[in-house]
Design a protein around this motif. Structure first.
Motif, PDB file in Angstrom:
ATOM      1  N   ASP A  58       4.982   1.669 -12.002  1.00  0.00           N
ATOM      2  CA  ASP A  58       5.860   0.500 -12.060  1.00  0.00           C
ATOM      3  C   ASP A  58       5.218  -0.601 -11.206  1.00  0.00           C
ATOM      4  O   ASP A  58       5.377  -0.637  -9.991  1.00  0.00           O
ATOM      5  CB  ASP A  58       7.245   0.870 -11.530  1.00  0.00           C
ATOM      6  CG  ASP A  58       8.269  -0.254 -11.638  1.00  0.00           C
ATOM      7  OD1 ASP A  58       7.880  -1.416 -11.875  1.00  0.00           O
ATOM      8  OD2 ASP A  58       9.467   0.045 -11.469  1.00  0.00           O
ATOM      9  N   ILE A  59       4.486  -1.501 -11.856  1.00  0.00           N
ATOM     10  CA  ILE A  59       3.740  -2.545 -11.156  1.00  0.00           C
ATOM     11  C   ILE A  59       4.669  -3.508 -10.425  1.00  0.00           C
ATOM     12  O   ILE A  59       4.367  -3.941  -9.311  1.00  0.00           O
ATOM     13  CB  ILE A  59       2.826  -3.315 -12.133  1.00  0.00           C
ATOM     14  CG1 ILE A  59       1.808  -2.375 -12.766  1.00  0.00           C
ATOM     15  CG2 ILE A  59       2.119  -4.470 -11.434  1.00  0.00           C
ATOM     16  CD1 ILE A  59       0.955  -1.624 -11.780  1.00  0.00           C
ATOM     17  N   LEU A  60       5.800  -3.847 -11.016  1.00  0.00           N
ATOM     18  CA  LEU A  60       6.748  -4.740 -10.338  1.00  0.00           C
ATOM     19  C   LEU A  60       7.160  -4.137  -9.005  1.00  0.00           C
ATOM     20  O   LEU A  60       7.203  -4.831  -7.990  1.00  0.00           O
ATOM     21  CB  LEU A  60       7.971  -4.997 -11.218  1.00  0.00           C
ATOM     22  CG  LEU A  60       9.010  -5.947 -10.637  1.00  0.00           C
ATOM     23  CD1 LEU A  60       8.425  -7.349 -10.453  1.00  0.00           C
ATOM     24  CD2 LEU A  60      10.245  -5.999 -11.526  1.00  0.00           C
ATOM     25  N   TYR A  61       7.415  -2.838  -8.990  1.00  0.00           N
ATOM     26  CA  TYR A  61       7.780  -2.173  -7.746  1.00  0.00           C
ATOM     27  C   TYR A  61       6.631  -2.194  -6.739  1.00  0.00           C
ATOM     28  O   TYR A  61       6.828  -2.491  -5.561  1.00  0.00           O
ATOM     29  CB  TYR A  61       8.212  -0.728  -8.016  1.00  0.00           C
ATOM     30  CG  TYR A  61       8.400   0.074  -6.760  1.00  0.00           C
ATOM     31  CD1 TYR A  61       9.454  -0.188  -5.895  1.00  0.00           C
ATOM     32  CD2 TYR A  61       7.506   1.083  -6.421  1.00  0.00           C
ATOM     33  CE1 TYR A  61       9.611   0.527  -4.717  1.00  0.00           C
ATOM     34  CE2 TYR A  61       7.661   1.814  -5.252  1.00  0.00           C
ATOM     35  CZ  TYR A  61       8.714   1.523  -4.412  1.00  0.00           C
ATOM     36  OH  TYR A  61       8.865   2.233  -3.244  1.00  0.00           O
ATOM     37  N   VAL A  62       5.431  -1.888  -7.193  1.00  0.00           N
ATOM     38  CA  VAL A  62       4.281  -1.864  -6.286  1.00  0.00           C
ATOM     39  C   VAL A  62       4.095  -3.223  -5.621  1.00  0.00           C
ATOM     40  O   VAL A  62       3.907  -3.317  -4.411  1.00  0.00           O
ATOM     41  CB  VAL A  62       2.984  -1.438  -7.022  1.00  0.00           C
ATOM     42  CG1 VAL A  62       1.758  -1.652  -6.154  1.00  0.00           C
ATOM     43  CG2 VAL A  62       3.071   0.019  -7.459  1.00  0.00           C
ATOM     44  N   VAL A  63       4.192  -4.285  -6.407  1.00  0.00           N
ATOM     45  CA  VAL A  63       3.900  -5.621  -5.885  1.00  0.00           C
ATOM     46  C   VAL A  63       5.075  -6.216  -5.104  1.00  0.00           C
ATOM     47  O   VAL A  63       4.880  -6.809  -4.052  1.00  0.00           O
ATOM     48  CB  VAL A  63       3.475  -6.563  -7.040  1.00  0.00           C
ATOM     49  CG1 VAL A  63       3.295  -7.987  -6.556  1.00  0.00           C
ATOM     50  CG2 VAL A  63       2.177  -6.056  -7.676  1.00  0.00           C
ATOM     51  N   THR A  64       6.314  -6.032  -5.605  1.00  0.00           N
ATOM     52  CA  THR A  64       7.459  -6.722  -4.994  1.00  0.00           C
ATOM     53  C   THR A  64       8.432  -5.817  -4.247  1.00  0.00           C
ATOM     54  O   THR A  64       9.234  -6.301  -3.458  1.00  0.00           O
ATOM     55  CB  THR A  64       8.280  -7.466  -6.065  1.00  0.00           C
ATOM     56  OG1 THR A  64       8.936  -6.505  -6.920  1.00  0.00           O
ATOM     57  CG2 THR A  64       7.405  -8.409  -6.877  1.00  0.00           C
ATOM     58  N   GLY A  65       8.411  -4.529  -4.572  1.00  0.00           N
ATOM     59  CA  GLY A  65       9.379  -3.616  -3.973  1.00  0.00           C
ATOM     60  C   GLY A  65      10.648  -3.482  -4.790  1.00  0.00           C
ATOM     61  O   GLY A  65      11.555  -2.735  -4.434  1.00  0.00           O
ATOM     62  N   THR A  66      10.737  -4.186  -5.920  1.00  0.00           N
ATOM     63  CA  THR A  66      11.899  -4.129  -6.803  1.00  0.00           C
ATOM     64  C   THR A  66      11.554  -3.291  -8.022  1.00  0.00           C
ATOM     65  O   THR A  66      10.560  -3.561  -8.701  1.00  0.00           O
ATOM     66  CB  THR A  66      12.298  -5.549  -7.270  1.00  0.00           C
ATOM     67  OG1 THR A  66      12.594  -6.335  -6.120  1.00  0.00           O
ATOM     68  CG2 THR A  66      13.504  -5.507  -8.186  1.00  0.00           C
ATOM     69  N   PRO A  95       0.810  -1.224   0.000  1.00  0.00           N
ATOM     70  CA  PRO A  95       0.000   0.000   0.000  1.00  0.00           C
ATOM     71  C   PRO A  95       0.843   1.275   0.000  1.00  0.00           C
ATOM     72  O   PRO A  95       0.522   2.229  -0.714  1.00  0.00           O
ATOM     73  CB  PRO A  95      -0.819  -0.117   1.289  1.00  0.00           C
ATOM     74  CG  PRO A  95      -0.894  -1.577   1.546  1.00  0.00           C
ATOM     75  CD  PRO A  95       0.433  -2.124   1.096  1.00  0.00           C
ATOM     76  N   SER A  96       1.939   1.288   0.733  1.00  0.00           N
ATOM     77  CA  SER A  96       2.772   2.496   0.759  1.00  0.00           C
ATOM     78  C   SER A  96       3.500   2.693  -0.570  1.00  0.00           C
ATOM     79  O   SER A  96       3.706   3.827  -1.010  1.00  0.00           O
ATOM     80  CB  SER A  96       3.762   2.462   1.928  1.00  0.00           C
ATOM     81  OG  SER A  96       4.654   1.382   1.797  1.00  0.00           O
ATOM     82  N   ARG A  97       3.874   1.595  -1.229  1.00  0.00           N
ATOM     83  CA  ARG A  97       4.514   1.730  -2.551  1.00  0.00           C
ATOM     84  C   ARG A  97       3.499   2.223  -3.581  1.00  0.00           C
ATOM     85  O   ARG A  97       3.818   3.042  -4.437  1.00  0.00           O
ATOM     86  CB  ARG A  97       5.135   0.399  -2.973  1.00  0.00           C
ATOM     87  CG  ARG A  97       6.335   0.011  -2.121  1.00  0.00           C
ATOM     88  CD  ARG A  97       7.080  -1.164  -2.693  1.00  0.00           C
ATOM     89  NE  ARG A  97       6.313  -2.391  -2.744  1.00  0.00           N
ATOM     90  CZ  ARG A  97       6.381  -3.372  -1.842  1.00  0.00           C
ATOM     91  NH1 ARG A  97       7.187  -3.261  -0.804  1.00  0.00           N
ATOM     92  NH2 ARG A  97       5.659  -4.460  -1.993  1.00  0.00           N
ATOM     93  N   LEU A  98       2.261   1.742  -3.487  1.00  0.00           N
ATOM     94  CA  LEU A  98       1.200   2.209  -4.376  1.00  0.00           C
ATOM     95  C   LEU A  98       0.971   3.699  -4.174  1.00  0.00           C
ATOM     96  O   LEU A  98       0.890   4.468  -5.142  1.00  0.00           O
ATOM     97  CB  LEU A  98      -0.094   1.432  -4.115  1.00  0.00           C
ATOM     98  CG  LEU A  98      -1.311   1.853  -4.922  1.00  0.00           C
ATOM     99  CD1 LEU A  98      -1.063   1.716  -6.412  1.00  0.00           C
ATOM    100  CD2 LEU A  98      -2.520   1.016  -4.496  1.00  0.00           C
ATOM    101  N   ARG A  99       0.912   4.136  -2.935  1.00  0.00           N
ATOM    102  CA  ARG A  99       0.729   5.555  -2.610  1.00  0.00           C
ATOM    103  C   ARG A  99       1.890   6.381  -3.170  1.00  0.00           C
ATOM    104  O   ARG A  99       1.684   7.446  -3.770  1.00  0.00           O
ATOM    105  CB  ARG A  99       0.633   5.742  -1.097  1.00  0.00           C
ATOM    106  CG  ARG A  99       0.322   7.164  -0.672  1.00  0.00           C
ATOM    107  CD  ARG A  99       0.203   7.312   0.848  1.00  0.00           C
ATOM    108  NE  ARG A  99      -0.697   6.313   1.429  1.00  0.00           N
ATOM    109  CZ  ARG A  99      -0.290   5.277   2.174  1.00  0.00           C
ATOM    110  NH1 ARG A  99       0.984   5.098   2.477  1.00  0.00           N
ATOM    111  NH2 ARG A  99      -1.172   4.417   2.651  1.00  0.00           N
TER     112      ARG A  99
END
Length: 101
Positions: A57-65, A5-9
């Motif tokens: 960046d969906i990969l970042y949102v989901v995995t943090g990478t 959630p914080s990466r999505l934000r």
């Protein structure tokens, strides 16, 4: 999934959009967007696909990478146009852009 959630934000804020503006582009209500960003609900594939088209960046949102190959829609459009030009034009543009740094 606690950090998703914080990466999505962070991705939404990177785009300079309010929750309501982002929700419209993602095809959800503002309330649903809030639930996603608070971690009380997980987004589905349709939502992720739509926000990817907005430059998330969906990969970042989901995995943090961070995805090194990730391109926003605008970047992909620019690359598509660039690839259709005669060979000398991209070289000239690269030379010009290197001088701007």
């Amino acid at each position: 999934m606690r950090k998703m959630p914080s990466r999505l934000r962070a991705e939404r804020k990177k785009l300079g959009l309010s929750q309501k503006e982002f929700a419209v582009k993602a095809g959800v209500s503002a309330k649903t967007q809030t639930l996603y960003e608070n971690g009380r609900r997980l987004p589905d594939a349709r939502y992720l696909n739509l926000i990817a088209k907005e430059g998330v960046d969906i990969l970042y949102v989901v995995t943090g990478t961070r995805s090194e190959l990730f391109l926003s829609t605008a970047e992909a459009d620019l690359l598509f146009c660039l690839r259709r030009l005669d060979d000398h034009v991209p070289r000239a543009l690269t030379e010009f852009m290197s001088r701007l740094r």
